[in-house]
Design a protein around this motif. Structure first.
Motif, PDB file in Angstrom:
ATOM      1  N   ASP A 198      -2.001   2.773 -27.033  1.00 19.02           N
ATOM      2  CA  ASP A 198      -3.362   1.706 -26.598  1.00 19.02           C
ATOM      3  C   ASP A 198      -2.757   0.997 -27.153  1.00 19.02           C
ATOM      4  O   ASP A 198      -3.023   0.037 -28.445  1.00 19.02           O
TER       5      ASP A 198
ATOM      6  N   HIS B  92      -9.175   6.016 -27.597  1.00 15.60           N
ATOM      7  CA  HIS B  92      -7.999   5.734 -26.787  1.00 15.60           C
ATOM      8  C   HIS B  92      -6.361   6.753 -27.216  1.00 15.60           C
ATOM      9  O   HIS B  92      -6.147   7.968 -26.161  1.00 15.60           O
TER      10      HIS B  92
ATOM     11  N   HIS C 239      -5.089  -3.093 -25.515  1.00 16.66           N
ATOM     12  CA  HIS C 239      -6.081  -3.636 -25.246  1.00 16.66           C
ATOM     13  C   HIS C 239      -6.603  -5.433 -25.775  1.00 16.66           C
ATOM     14  O   HIS C 239      -6.049  -5.266 -26.408  1.00 16.66           O
TER      15      HIS C 239
HETATM   16 MG    MG Z   1      -6.799   2.370 -23.374  1.00 21.56          MG
END
Ligand code: MG
Length: 157
Positions: free
Chosen positions: A8, A42, A10
């Motif tokens: 993941d 995540h 961000h």
């Molecule tokens: Mg995420």
């Protein structure tokens, strides 16, 4: 036994909290996202779902669903853990890597491990979290975002 991988990313932006593995870390920027944008949690959830062939977190917790606005990702991890338990899976071990140029994360890692272990019903020695930089290269090196990888082994109980 089943193995799963999660990844993941961000974006780092001003006026957001920086939450990694459920630990709020003081920093001048935080991660942008629909939930608390806890990129580490995540990646771990995606690895868990992947190992069980249950899709990904986007399917289980859609980012257009207002129910998950500002969500505490550790609570979502509880839900993933419950989903796996219903199917007879428990965590064998987790190895995760957070990729961030800044801030320095080493002192927060023990708390991240503890949070993740507790929410997955695992012992501390089953959960490893590492942090690395990418030597100033790419989007993590330039401080544009933070990435996380996780590898998980599930066992039938
Ligand atoms: Mg995420």
């Amino acid at each position: 036994m089943r193995i799963g991988h999660g990844y993941d990313v961000h974006r780092l932006v001003p006026d957001r909290r920086l939450v990694l593995g459920g630990v709020e870390i003081p920093f001048e920027r935080g991660l942008l996202g629909h939930s608390d944008a806890d990129v580490l949690t995540h990646a771990v959830m995606d690895a868990l779902l992947g190992a069980a062939a249950l899709g990904d977190i986007g399917q289980h917790f859609p980012d257009h669903d207002p129910a998950y606005a500002g969500a505490d990702s550790l609570v979502l991890l509880d839900q993933v853990t419950a989903l796996l338990a219903e199917r007879g899976w428990r965590v064998g071990n987790v190895d995760a890597t957070v990729i961030a140029q800044r801030p320095k994360l080493a002192s927060y890692i023990p708390q991240m491990r503890e949070n993740l272990a507790r929410r997955m019903g695992a012992e501390l020695e089953q959960i490893n979290v590492k942090a690395t930089t990418e030597e100033g290269l790419g989007f993590t090196g330039g401080g544009e975002g933070i990435a996380a990888h996780a590898v998980v082994l599930l066992e039938k109980f």
